[in-house]
Design a protein around this motif. Structure first.
Motif, PDB file in Angstrom:
ATOM      1  N   GLY A  88      12.826  43.166  29.148  1.00 30.86           N
ATOM      2  CA  GLY A  88      12.010  42.635  27.979  1.00 30.86           C
ATOM      3  C   GLY A  88      10.721  43.593  27.813  1.00 30.86           C
ATOM      4  N   TYR A  89      10.182  43.572  26.501  1.00 29.94           N
ATOM      5  CA  TYR A  89       9.213  44.448  26.479  1.00 29.94           C
ATOM      6  C   TYR A  89       7.936  44.075  27.399  1.00 29.94           C
ATOM      7  N   ILE A  90       7.305  45.240  27.806  1.00 24.94           N
ATOM      8  CA  ILE A  90       6.290  45.126  28.945  1.00 24.94           C
ATOM      9  C   ILE A  90       5.197  44.225  28.022  1.00 24.94           C
ATOM     10  N   ARG A  91       4.906  44.623  26.850  1.00 24.19           N
ATOM     11  CA  ARG A  91       3.652  43.908  26.115  1.00 24.19           C
ATOM     12  C   ARG A  91       4.049  42.488  25.949  1.00 24.19           C
ATOM     13  N   ASP A  92       5.263  42.008  26.321  1.00 25.53           N
ATOM     14  CA  ASP A  92       5.620  40.779  25.882  1.00 25.53           C
ATOM     15  C   ASP A  92       5.805  40.000  27.387  1.00 25.53           C
ATOM     16  N   THR A  93       5.969  40.375  28.558  1.00 24.94           N
ATOM     17  CA  THR A  93       6.180  40.146  29.670  1.00 24.94           C
ATOM     18  C   THR A  93       5.042  40.297  30.896  1.00 24.94           C
ATOM     19  N   THR A  94       5.299  41.462  31.455  1.00 24.35           N
ATOM     20  CA  THR A  94       4.253  41.702  32.680  1.00 24.35           C
ATOM     21  C   THR A  94       2.852  42.054  32.029  1.00 24.35           C
ATOM     22  N   GLY A  95       2.871  42.436  30.664  1.00 25.71           N
ATOM     23  CA  GLY A  95       1.391  42.812  30.207  1.00 25.71           C
ATOM     24  C   GLY A  95       0.878  41.447  29.471  1.00 25.71           C
ATOM     25  N   ARG A  96       1.395  40.307  29.531  1.00 22.08           N
ATOM     26  CA  ARG A  96       1.023  39.245  28.822  1.00 22.08           C
ATOM     27  C   ARG A  96       0.670  37.895  29.723  1.00 22.08           C
ATOM     28  N   ARG A  97       1.361  38.069  30.864  1.00 20.39           N
ATOM     29  CA  ARG A  97       1.260  37.007  31.827  1.00 20.39           C
ATOM     30  C   ARG A  97       0.736  37.241  33.168  1.00 20.39           C
ATOM     31  N   ALA A  98       0.332  36.375  33.820  1.00 20.82           N
ATOM     32  CA  ALA A  98      -0.027  36.479  35.472  1.00 20.82           C
ATOM     33  C   ALA A  98       0.987  37.209  36.141  1.00 20.82           C
ATOM     34  N   ASP A  99       0.293  37.772  36.892  1.00 18.61           N
ATOM     35  CA  ASP A  99       1.157  38.739  38.042  1.00 18.61           C
ATOM     36  C   ASP A  99       0.542  38.596  39.387  1.00 18.61           C
ATOM     37  N   THR A 100       1.100  38.032  40.302  1.00 21.17           N
ATOM     38  CA  THR A 100       0.672  38.012  41.595  1.00 21.17           C
ATOM     39  C   THR A 100       1.242  38.921  42.362  1.00 21.17           C
ATOM     40  N   SER A 101       2.488  39.731  41.984  1.00 16.21           N
ATOM     41  CA  SER A 101       3.249  40.655  42.882  1.00 16.21           C
ATOM     42  C   SER A 101       2.981  41.985  42.669  1.00 16.21           C
ATOM     43  N   GLY A 102       2.751  42.347  41.439  1.00 18.85           N
ATOM     44  CA  GLY A 102       2.295  43.804  41.175  1.00 18.85           C
ATOM     45  C   GLY A 102       3.627  44.746  41.279  1.00 18.85           C
ATOM     46  N   GLN A 103       4.769  44.236  41.554  1.00 18.94           N
ATOM     47  CA  GLN A 103       5.977  45.073  41.886  1.00 18.94           C
ATOM     48  C   GLN A 103       6.479  45.815  40.681  1.00 18.94           C
ATOM     49  N   ASN A 104       6.062  45.484  39.375  1.00 20.21           N
ATOM     50  CA  ASN A 104       6.352  46.311  38.398  1.00 20.21           C
ATOM     51  C   ASN A 104       5.306  47.186  37.584  1.00 20.21           C
ATOM     52  N   ILE A 151       3.099  50.042  36.781  1.00 20.74           N
ATOM     53  CA  ILE A 151       3.137  51.555  36.989  1.00 20.74           C
ATOM     54  C   ILE A 151       1.964  51.890  36.005  1.00 20.74           C
ATOM     55  N   PRO A 152       0.924  52.375  36.806  1.00 19.41           N
ATOM     56  CA  PRO A 152      -0.391  52.971  35.993  1.00 19.41           C
ATOM     57  C   PRO A 152      -0.152  53.877  34.884  1.00 19.41           C
ATOM     58  N   GLY A 153      -0.633  53.633  33.851  1.00 12.62           N
ATOM     59  CA  GLY A 153      -0.472  54.195  32.535  1.00 12.62           C
ATOM     60  C   GLY A 153       0.717  54.525  31.835  1.00 12.62           C
ATOM     61  N   ILE A 154       1.785  53.483  32.274  1.00 14.92           N
ATOM     62  CA  ILE A 154       2.934  53.568  31.540  1.00 14.92           C
ATOM     63  C   ILE A 154       3.085  53.153  29.996  1.00 14.92           C
ATOM     64  N   LEU A 155       2.205  52.438  29.815  1.00 13.12           N
ATOM     65  CA  LEU A 155       2.127  52.118  28.229  1.00 13.12           C
ATOM     66  C   LEU A 155       1.422  53.269  27.258  1.00 13.12           C
ATOM     67  N   ASN A 156       0.960  54.325  27.870  1.00 14.40           N
ATOM     68  CA  ASN A 156       0.191  55.238  27.210  1.00 14.40           C
ATOM     69  C   ASN A 156       1.458  56.181  26.964  1.00 14.40           C
ATOM     70  N   TRP A 157       2.694  56.110  27.542  1.00 14.73           N
ATOM     71  CA  TRP A 157       3.754  57.090  27.268  1.00 14.73           C
ATOM     72  C   TRP A 157       5.062  56.299  26.787  1.00 14.73           C
ATOM     73  N   LEU A 158       5.347  55.054  27.622  1.00 10.60           N
ATOM     74  CA  LEU A 158       6.761  54.554  27.575  1.00 10.60           C
ATOM     75  C   LEU A 158       6.524  53.141  27.489  1.00 10.60           C
ATOM     76  N   GLU A 159       7.549  52.402  26.500  1.00 10.97           N
ATOM     77  CA  GLU A 159       7.916  51.068  26.592  1.00 10.97           C
ATOM     78  C   GLU A 159       9.444  50.713  27.338  1.00 10.97           C
ATOM     79  N   MET A 160       9.591  49.739  27.511  1.00 16.18           N
ATOM     80  CA  MET A 160      10.826  49.340  28.075  1.00 16.18           C
ATOM     81  C   MET A 160      12.190  49.810  27.332  1.00 16.18           C
ATOM     82  N   ASP A 161      12.058  49.973  25.969  1.00 17.65           N
ATOM     83  CA  ASP A 161      13.165  50.490  25.356  1.00 17.65           C
ATOM     84  C   ASP A 161      13.248  51.999  25.691  1.00 17.65           C
ATOM     85  N   ASP A 162      12.122  52.632  25.669  1.00 25.27           N
ATOM     86  CA  ASP A 162      12.286  53.955  26.203  1.00 25.27           C
ATOM     87  C   ASP A 162      12.961  54.372  27.522  1.00 25.27           C
ATOM     88  N   ILE A 163      12.690  53.399  28.498  1.00 24.42           N
ATOM     89  CA  ILE A 163      13.184  53.301  29.626  1.00 24.42           C
ATOM     90  C   ILE A 163      14.750  53.320  29.707  1.00 24.42           C
TER      91      ILE A 163
END
Length: 204
Positions: A101-117, A119-131
């Motif tokens: 799912g798009y980062i902006r709609d998933t891990t970028g929008r909700r609480a995250d206690t795990s931090g497992q996904n 990647i510092p700075g990734i949204l400056n360069w890539l979204e999930m469709d790019d990956i």
């Protein structure tokens, strides 16, 4: 031949040395990786490439056809499988579940206690469709439950629709497919395997 990789932070690879570990099994390792300029996801992807190196090395004594090297995973395993495919071109096809799912709609929008996904700075360069597009034109199947509260099928389809532009430009639009399942955040083998088999048959 199937190789099952137990990911860092789960099962036998769960944290054992911290006196008072955090409730979430991933957050301590994720934070420690960041202190060293790494990420937990990056370390998991490195594990996959290390396994492929081992398979190529031949010390296992098995006769393998490494021109046909597929990867699959669900949830956090799906994230690892997707990023591994994007970064390691030795992987020839992927079956990715419950993790797109798009980062902006998933891990970028909700609480995250795990931090497992993270990647510092990734949204400056890539979204999930790019990956996902980095896997092109290799065959890729995305599957998810329509009622998945973490990674719903609608999000996976939106990402795939965008990445399909790259597949189309490379002359392989049918090599990226999605498969919806009924239900929530779970592994859906009854949907995933037939869809993946059909994909691979069409790619022969």
């Amino acid at each position: 031949i199937a190789v099952a990789v137990e990911q860092t932070c789960f099962g036998e690879r769960r944290e054992r040395n911290i006196a008072k570990p955090s409730p979430d099994p991933c957050i301590d390792a994720a934070n420690h990786a960041l202190l060293l300029g790494r990420t937990l996801l990056g370390e998991r992807v490195s594990d996959i490439s290390a396994v492929i190196n081992w398979l190529e090395g031949g010390a296992h004594g098995m006769a393998l056809d490494l021109t046909c090297l597929h990867i699959m995973g669900n949830s956090s395993g799906g994230t690892t499988a997707l990023f591994s495919t994007a970064l390691d071109t030795r992987i020839t096809a992927g079956m990715i579940g419950g993790s797109v799912g798009y980062i902006r709609d998933t891990t970028g929008r909700r609480a995250d206690t795990s931090g497992q996904n993270v990647i510092p700075g990734i949204l400056n360069w890539l979204e999930m469709d790019d990956i996902l597009a980095l896997a092109a034109p290799r065959p890729m199947l995305l599957f998810a439950g329509r009622e998945d509260h973490i990674w719903p099928y609608a999000g996976a389809e939106a990402v795939a629709e965008s990445a399909r532009l790259v597949y189309r430009a490379l002359g392989a639009p049918d090599r990226l497919r999605t498969a919806p399942a009924t239900g929530g955040h779970s592994y859906h083998p009854d949907v995933a395997w037939p869809a993946f088999e059909a994909l691979m048959e069409d790619c022969v």
